[in-house]
Design a protein around this motif. Structure first.
Motif, short mmCIF file in Angstrom:
data_model
loop_
_atom_site.label_atom_id
_atom_site.label_comp_id
_atom_site.label_asym_id
_atom_site.label_seq_id
_atom_site.Cartn_x
_atom_site.Cartn_y
_atom_site.Cartn_z
N THR A 167 34.00 51.49 45.12
CA THR A 167 34.09 50.18 45.75
C THR A 167 34.56 49.13 44.75
OG1 THR A 167 32.24 50.87 47.09
CG2 THR A 167 32.85 48.57 47.21
N LEU A 168 34.05 49.21 43.50
CA LEU A 168 34.45 48.24 42.48
C LEU A 168 35.96 48.29 42.28
CD1 LEU A 168 33.68 46.26 40.16
CD2 LEU A 168 33.63 48.24 38.65
N VAL A 169 36.50 49.50 42.15
CA VAL A 169 37.94 49.64 41.93
C VAL A 169 38.72 49.12 43.13
CG1 VAL A 169 39.81 51.29 41.61
CG2 VAL A 169 37.70 51.52 40.30
N LEU A 170 38.23 49.47 44.33
CA LEU A 170 38.90 49.03 45.56
C LEU A 170 38.86 47.51 45.68
CD1 LEU A 170 40.25 50.83 47.59
CD2 LEU A 170 38.23 50.63 49.06
N ALA A 171 37.68 46.93 45.43
CA ALA A 171 37.53 45.47 45.54
C ALA A 171 38.41 44.78 44.52
CB ALA A 171 36.07 45.07 45.34
N MET A 172 38.49 45.33 43.31
CA MET A 172 39.34 44.69 42.29
C MET A 172 40.81 44.85 42.65
SD MET A 172 37.51 45.18 38.63
CE MET A 172 38.68 44.12 37.82
N ALA A 173 41.15 46.00 43.28
CA ALA A 173 42.55 46.18 43.69
C ALA A 173 42.95 45.13 44.72
CB ALA A 173 42.75 47.58 44.26
N LEU A 174 41.99 44.71 45.58
CA LEU A 174 42.29 43.67 46.55
C LEU A 174 42.17 42.28 45.94
CD1 LEU A 174 40.44 45.01 49.71
CD2 LEU A 174 42.89 44.60 49.50
N GLY A 175 41.25 42.12 44.99
CA GLY A 175 40.91 40.80 44.48
C GLY A 175 41.82 40.31 43.36
N THR A 176 42.22 41.21 42.44
CA THR A 176 43.02 40.74 41.30
C THR A 176 44.39 40.19 41.72
OG1 THR A 176 43.51 43.06 40.88
CG2 THR A 176 41.90 41.99 39.44
N PRO A 177 45.06 40.73 42.78
CA PRO A 177 46.30 40.07 43.20
C PRO A 177 46.07 38.63 43.65
CG PRO A 177 46.13 42.23 44.21
CD PRO A 177 44.83 41.97 43.55
N ILE A 178 44.89 38.37 44.28
CA ILE A 178 44.60 36.98 44.68
C ILE A 178 44.50 36.11 43.44
CG2 ILE A 178 43.07 35.50 46.02
CD1 ILE A 178 42.00 37.95 47.40
N LEU A 179 43.89 36.64 42.38
CA LEU A 179 43.77 35.86 41.14
C LEU A 179 45.15 35.53 40.58
CD1 LEU A 179 40.82 37.67 39.34
CD2 LEU A 179 40.77 35.75 40.92
N SER A 180 46.09 36.51 40.63
CA SER A 180 47.44 36.23 40.14
C SER A 180 48.11 35.16 40.99
CB SER A 180 48.28 37.51 40.17
OG SER A 180 47.82 38.41 39.19
N LEU A 181 47.91 35.25 42.32
CA LEU A 181 48.57 34.30 43.23
C LEU A 181 48.00 32.89 43.06
CD1 LEU A 181 48.72 36.59 46.37
CD2 LEU A 181 50.69 35.58 45.23
N LEU A 182 46.65 32.79 43.04
CA LEU A 182 46.03 31.47 42.85
C LEU A 182 46.36 30.93 41.47
CD1 LEU A 182 42.46 31.80 44.38
CD2 LEU A 182 44.24 30.23 45.09
N GLY A 183 46.35 31.83 40.49
CA GLY A 183 46.65 31.42 39.13
C GLY A 183 48.06 30.87 39.00
N ALA A 184 48.99 31.45 39.78
CA ALA A 184 50.37 30.96 39.73
C ALA A 184 50.43 29.50 40.15
CB ALA A 184 51.25 31.82 40.63
N VAL A 185 49.63 29.14 41.18
CA VAL A 185 49.61 27.74 41.61
C VAL A 185 49.17 26.86 40.46
CG1 VAL A 185 48.66 26.11 43.27
CG2 VAL A 185 49.05 28.46 43.96
N GLY A 186 48.06 27.23 39.81
CA GLY A 186 47.55 26.43 38.71
C GLY A 186 48.53 26.38 37.54
N ALA A 187 49.12 27.53 37.22
CA ALA A 187 50.06 27.57 36.09
C ALA A 187 51.27 26.70 36.36
CB ALA A 187 50.49 29.02 35.84
N ALA A 188 51.78 26.72 37.61
CA ALA A 188 52.95 25.91 37.93
C ALA A 188 52.59 24.43 37.92
CB ALA A 188 53.49 26.30 39.31
N LEU A 189 51.39 24.09 38.40
CA LEU A 189 51.00 22.67 38.46
C LEU A 189 50.84 22.10 37.06
CD1 LEU A 189 48.42 22.59 41.36
CD2 LEU A 189 50.63 21.49 41.29
#
Lengths: 242, 221
Positions: free
Chosen positions: B129-151
């Protein structure tokens, strides 16, 4: 919408706000005096919470304004991005510190109420936590706006962040609710009659109105002072350039 | 679509040439998590209880740490302006950069997570479950992070600023990511939490590149 654009003219805004300000300031003072008197002196103590219930008359309006200010921040940001009104930028930037203060007041009064009621200053309950996250959103916005040497760039980045945050606030709220809940459910915005006696509801609503007027007064004053500040800068610039 | 592939390939190649960078982020992830037993004591029961949360929080922080790689270099040498002029929509370009960022930071974090789970004594039921949850969650971190990095492009102290902007927005990911692991360890179905994580991912997938593109446009104009 076109009628709203008329107010985006800084000169017209200056004239209008000068006329409106005394009234909103007087209204704030009057409503807050009456509301505080009714809330702190006249209204009865709660049969369970005793005198501490009076904290509610400051806490609840502050919490409402904390959320309302974020919406107004997002609306002003959207206006700034879409129509590029300089006044909308100023309104957004000047809303943020006021909203952050309301959020801090809501958190502080909540802690003061929680100590005698729950026996602890802070619990990781859903509503407290989402208000805390809201405070961080405000602080992030303020930090971002001030992080650029070019104020225009800061304003644009802040506007986008405000909108991103606004989309996220319900998601955060929902997930935090899911995560944990201990706070009592809402007692005013229910479909049936409010579960609060009129002797308490009247001062609460008066205080809410007073806080709203306080926000408008502070916002107008802050925008006016920014406009004046900008004019001074332009005049100094001209003097230097001779 | 070929522009998309080329951009991903370019970013991967750049990351490969500076090979140690991606490893640094994983190193931070592992080292940070290893500090917890020193701080809270080596009691196996305590560690098992907090393991899921510690791994998620460290993944969050490690993802924040790597965000400066996303746009900063391209912004400084002018590549970003050329990319913005390309026929590829800016949103797709952002998506390509997020994918490359996830492949070089999110994926290594997922691979390192089971190792940390063993070190922190996470019950074996929670591993998958940890691996599965991270597989779903870490792309969100990259996407949200991109907003912050661009701003925060061109801002003073952008690195600290990004964390301040993005971390509050990642609270839902943290909540559902940890809840999924806790549910699996406790013997409850983790499905609902994983589905909510998936929903967050699907919501972030179109919205974040859109907001990032708007922020980039203001940064390069």
């Amino acid at each position: 919408m076109s009628s709203l654009h008329r107010f985006a003219n800084p000169a017209r805004f200056s004239r209008l706000s000068r006329a409106v300000l005394p009234w909103t300031a007087a209204g704030t003072t009057l409503l807050m005096a009456v509301g505080l008197y009714l809330g702190l002196v006249v209204s009865p103590a709660d049969y369970q919470q005793g005198e501490t219930v009076r904290i509610m008359y400051v806490h609840v309006p502050a919490a409402w304004m904390a959320m309302g200010c974020y919406t107004s921040l997002a609306l002003a940001s959207a206006a700034a991005l879409i129509w590029k009104h300089p006044l909308a930028d100023l309104a957004a930037q000047e809303t943020a510190p006021i909203g952050a203060c309301f959020t801090a007041i809501a958190l502080a009064t909540g802690a003061l109420w929680g100590q005698p009621m729950w026996g602890t200053w802070w619990v990781w309950d859903a509503r407290l936590t989402s208000v805390l996250v809201l405070l961080f959103l405000y602080l992030g916005y303020i930090a971002l706006v001030n992080a650029f040497d070019d104020p225009q760039r800061g304003a644009r980045a802040g506007a986008i962040l405000a909108l991103v945050g606004w989309v996220n606030v319900p998601i955060i709220k929902f997930s935090v609710d899911w995560w944990n809940t201990l706070h009592q459910p809402a007692s005013i915005s229910r479909l049936d009659a409010p579960a609060i006696h009129p002797s308490m509801l009247t001062p609460l609503l008066l205080m809410a109105l007073a806080f709203l007027l306080l926000f408008i007064t502070l916002l107008l004053m802050r925008i006016r002072s920014r406009l004046i500040d900008r004019r001074i800068q332009v005049m100094q610039q001209r003097e230097i350039e001779g | 679509m070929s522009g998309f592939r080329m951009l991903v390939a370019r970013d991967l190649k750049l990351a490969g040439r500076q090979g140690s960078d991606a490893l640094l982020v994983v190193g931070f992830f592992v080292l940070g998590a290893v500090l917890f037993p020193f701080a809270v004591g080596p009691d196996a029961a305590v560690l098992a209880r907090i393991a899921g949360g510690v791994i998620w929080v460290m993944a969050l922080l490690a993802a924040m740490l790597s965000l400066d790689r996303l746009f900063q270099a391209d912004y400084e040498d002018g590549t970003l302006e050329l990319l913005a002029l390309s026929p590829l929509p800016l949103g797709f370009l952002v998506l390509a950069k997020c994918l490359a960022h996830w492949l070089t930071t999110g994926l290594p974090l997922i691979i390192a997570a089971p190792l940390l789970a063993i070190l922190l004594n996470l019950p074996a039921d929670g591993f998958a479950t940890l691996v599965l949850a991270m597989a779903l969650g870490t792309p969100i971190l990259s996407l949200l992070g991109a907003v912050g990095a661009a701003l925060s492009l061109g801002a003073r102290r952008a690195g600290v600023l990004v964390s301040l902007l993005v971390l509050p927005l990642t609270v839902p990911v943290l909540i559902f990511g940890v809840a999924a692991v806790d549910a699996a360890v406790g013997g409850y179905p983790a499905g609902p939490h994983l589905m909510l994580l998936g929903a967050l991912f699907l919501a972030a997938l179109p919205l974040c590149p859109w907001a990032t593109a708007a922020a980039l446009r203001h940064a390069v104009e």
